[in-house]
Design a protein around this motif. Structure first.
Motif, PDB file in Angstrom:
ATOM      1  N   GLN A 565       0.856  -1.185   0.000  1.00  0.00           N
ATOM      2  CA  GLN A 565       0.000   0.000   0.000  1.00  0.00           C
ATOM      3  C   GLN A 565       0.895   1.239   0.000  1.00  0.00           C
ATOM      4  OE1 GLN A 565      -3.639  -0.144   2.269  1.00  0.00           O
ATOM      5  NE2 GLN A 565      -3.354   1.954   3.002  1.00  0.00           N
ATOM      6  N   GLU A 566       0.494   2.270  -0.774  1.00  0.00           N
ATOM      7  CA  GLU A 566       1.343   3.448  -0.964  1.00  0.00           C
ATOM      8  C   GLU A 566       0.490   4.710  -0.968  1.00  0.00           C
ATOM      9  OE1 GLU A 566       4.518   5.202  -4.318  1.00  0.00           O
ATOM     10  OE2 GLU A 566       3.539   3.242  -4.589  1.00  0.00           O
ATOM     11  N   ASN A 567       1.057   5.785  -0.397  1.00  0.00           N
ATOM     12  CA  ASN A 567       0.472   7.121  -0.553  1.00  0.00           C
ATOM     13  C   ASN A 567       1.608   8.103  -0.806  1.00  0.00           C
ATOM     14  OD1 ASN A 567       1.650   7.635   1.945  1.00  0.00           O
ATOM     15  ND2 ASN A 567      -0.294   7.505   3.073  1.00  0.00           N
ATOM     16  N   ASP A 568       1.358   9.400  -0.721  1.00  0.00           N
ATOM     17  CA  ASP A 568       2.396  10.367  -1.068  1.00  0.00           C
ATOM     18  C   ASP A 568       3.428  10.543   0.030  1.00  0.00           C
ATOM     19  OD1 ASP A 568       0.759  11.528   0.762  1.00  0.00           O
ATOM     20  OD2 ASP A 568       0.363  13.351  -0.414  1.00  0.00           O
ATOM     21  N   GLN A 569       3.286   9.837   1.167  1.00  0.00           N
ATOM     22  CA  GLN A 569       4.246   9.997   2.264  1.00  0.00           C
ATOM     23  C   GLN A 569       5.058   8.734   2.544  1.00  0.00           C
ATOM     24  OE1 GLN A 569       2.847  12.630   5.619  1.00  0.00           O
ATOM     25  NE2 GLN A 569       0.830  11.992   4.839  1.00  0.00           N
ATOM     26  N   ALA A 570       4.501   7.538   2.209  1.00  0.00           N
ATOM     27  CA  ALA A 570       5.213   6.298   2.539  1.00  0.00           C
ATOM     28  C   ALA A 570       4.742   5.152   1.668  1.00  0.00           C
ATOM     29  CB  ALA A 570       5.006   5.954   4.015  1.00  0.00           C
ATOM     30  N   VAL A 571       5.555   4.093   1.672  1.00  0.00           N
ATOM     31  CA  VAL A 571       5.204   2.818   1.040  1.00  0.00           C
ATOM     32  C   VAL A 571       5.391   1.726   2.090  1.00  0.00           C
ATOM     33  CG1 VAL A 571       5.707   1.155  -0.791  1.00  0.00           C
ATOM     34  CG2 VAL A 571       6.020   3.601  -1.209  1.00  0.00           C
TER      35      VAL A 571
END
Length: 602
Positions: A565-571
């Motif tokens: 799972q990924e967003n603009d702050q971490a993976v």
């Protein structure tokens, strides 16, 4: 005291008589016990030899029963023994050519042994004053007497061994298995045979009047129903079966236009009902009371329509699943039960030997090609698989073509057929699968999708493990930690770990508010960078029909075991080491161990 001594003498004389009446059977049972002892000691598979000796033992007592009934000549007995040896050798030559003892071999042999046992009970009373009901009662009592005596003997020896182990010196754990082997394989069957009386036959003309009187008294005593058994059958078993029957009839009446025809749970219940009715009917034929008479009059008429419904339902199921040996036996037993029910309605009780002959005939028909259960089921499942592959253009020039876009219904058909053929060890006979086909390793490569495997209890529970030899690429991550998620989350610490990245501190925690838990990544100030619902993770690995992750394997590769799972702050990637999704209750239960890999974006 004298009565006890006389009883012991009678039992011992019965055992000695069994040795002389059934010499080949005793010899084969001794050989089977020796083979079992070797298997226990060496941990080697001797099943081919064990089955061979059991076949010889059963042939021995069946042919001896036929000899006692129809001939008084020594040459006949010697010929019967020779025939027993030849047939046993023939069986061994058949099974020895296979690399392993398959399920088909076990089932064929078990059915053949069952047919020989029924033959042993029926043959001595063919055209005799003694009825099949009496012979069956004698065998029924002998079986439970031998079971009781053998159980007491085994428990007694086990207690002695335990006392020696605790008080004197160490006793090997295998001693208990050897005891069970000797008691179960040798003592129990020989004691059973010792309780079977000598029925009247051609040899009676060579016996003295004292011998004839002794045999007649033993037949009467052996076939007499004990008061305890009469009370049990008449006033407990028959009423219970009556209530069970009423429940079945109500269910069938309420669901005759719907679930009845597709309810898999009902099929074994109907088969069990038919077995119970036929067994109780034969036992009740030896009883003279109102309950037994009422049962004999009413239940054969109830049995026939219920069994006919079951046959129709099973045939309809075949349209969806194809023929398997299990469903074949359900149908053929249904036909036998219906025929038996009709016979019981019209023939007198002393003619019940016809039912035994019918059962022997159906048993032999089910194991002798070409109409046997295994030839038909193999042809049905191979044809079903081949037709489905051709329809989906997955088979050309005897070569399979992977096709991941097959419909879910056809995926299940292909999976079910291959699962069955693999279980029965038939896949090596299918040229387009190849002789070395392995259902666990080769299924995806050949068909292009992962196979379905439905739980036997329709619970579709999932158990997956990470292949410990599979490498995990951690080059794109800065943090690597193990996290556990179990139903009893209260016993787990909420903080999984704290770590630093580029001079900043971050925390991985478990949020226990959700049923399956949440994985939360936050910074030093407590600001949440990412939240992963572990239910989504577990659902990703749900292999049941309709689940997201269609794979059944003993172990997963790292790639197969990874959820990212990924967003603009971490993976965050979670690699499942082990996970279990229990679906036996009303709500799924999620448990798992994961490697957690974290990358903080700059």
């Amino acid at each position: 005291m004298m009565k006890l001594i006389d009883k012991i003498k009678e039992k011992l004389s019965g055992l000695v008589e069994a040795f002389s009446r059934y010499p080949l059977t005793v010899a084969f049972l001794t050989a089977a016990a020796v083979v079992n002892a070797m298997a226990i000691h060496q941990d080697v598979d001797y099943s081919k030899y064990l089955l061979t000796f059991l076949v010889g033992a059963f042939l021995g007592f069946a042919l001896q029963a036929a000899g006692e009934r129809f001939s008084d000549k020594t040459s006949y007995r010697i010929g019967g023994m020779a025939l027993c040896l030849v047939l046993t050798l023939g069986y061994f030559l058949i099974v020895r050519q296979y690399n392993s003892t398959s399920m088909e071999t076990w089932i064929r042999t078990s059915v053949a042994l069952f047919a020989l046992l029924i033959t042993f009970i029926w043959v001595p009373v063919i055209k005799s004053k003694v009825t099949f009901n009496q012979s069956f009662m004698a065998a029924f009592k002998a079986f439970f007497n031998s079971l009781l005596f053998s159980g007491v003997l085994f428990i007694g020896i086990t207690l002695i061994l335990t006392a020696i182990d605790l008080l004197l010196f160490r006793v090997s754990d295998k001693a208990y298995l050897h005891t069970l082997n000797i008691v179960g394989m040798l003592f129990a069957p020989i004691y059973f045979l010792s309780l079977i009386p000598v029925y009247s036959g051609v040899a009676d003309k060579n016996r003295t009047s004292e011998q004839l009187e002794h045999n007649r008294e033993k037949v009467e005593r052996s076939s007499l129903c004990p008061k305890f058994l009469e009370v049990l059958i008449s006033y407990i078993v028959i009423p219970l079966v009556t209530v069970y029957t009423v429940i079945l009839i109500i269910y069938i009446a309420r669901n005759i236009t719907g679930d009845f025809w597709t309810d898999n749970r009902l099929e074994p219940m109907l088969v069990s009902f038919a077995i119970a009715v036929i067994l109780i009917y034969i036992l009740a034929c030896s009883l003279e009371n109102k309950f037994a008479e009422w049962f004999r009059k009413i239940f054969p008429k109830v049995l026939v329509p219920i069994v006919l419904f079951q046959i129709v339902a099973s045939v309809l199921r075949i349209q969806e699943t194809g023929v398997t040996h299990g469903r074949y036996y359900v149908i053929i037993f249904g036909i036998f039960a219906a025929a038996s029910g009709i016979l019981m309605c019209f023939i007198p009780v002393r003619k019940n030997g016809i039912i035994a002959a019918l059962l022997i005939g159906f048993s032999l028909f089910s194991i002798i090609p070409p109409g046997d259960a295994f030839t038909i089921s193999r042809a049905s499942q191979v044809g079903r698989l081949t037709d489905t592959l051709i329809e989906n253009k997955m088979l050309e020039n005897n070569t399979t073509i992977p096709n991941p876009s097959v419909s879910e219904a056809d995926k299940k058909i292909i999976s079910d057929s291959v699962n069955y053929l693999a279980m029965m060890e038939y896949t090596q006979e299918i040229s387009y699968l190849g002789e070395d086909f392995d259902v666990y390793e080769d299924f995806f490569d050949i068909f292009g999708f992962y196979r379905y495997e439905e739980n036997a209890y329709r619970q579709d529970s999932i158990y997956l493990n990470l292949d410990q030899q599979s490498p995990i690429d951690i080059s794109d991550y800065e943090t690597f930690v193990v996290a556990n998620f179990y139903i009893d989350n209260e016993k787990l610490d909420s903080v999984i770990t704290e770590f630093e990245n580029n001079g900043k501190t971050y925390t991985l925690t478990r949020d226990k508010t959700a049923v399956s838990g949440m994985l939360v990544l936050s910074d030093k100030t407590g600001s949440e960078l990412m939240r992963i619902d572990m239910k989504e993770v577990f659902d990703h690995f749900d292999t049941s029909p309709g689940g997201d992750y269609q794979i059944i394997k003993d172990s997963m590769s790292a790639a197969e075991a990874t959820f990212t799972q990924e967003n603009d702050q971490a993976v965050i990637s979670l690699v499942a080491m082990f996970l279990a999704i229990e679906k036996s209750g009303s709500e799924p239960i999620y448990n798992g161990d994961f490697y957690v890999l974290v990358h903080i974006k700059k």
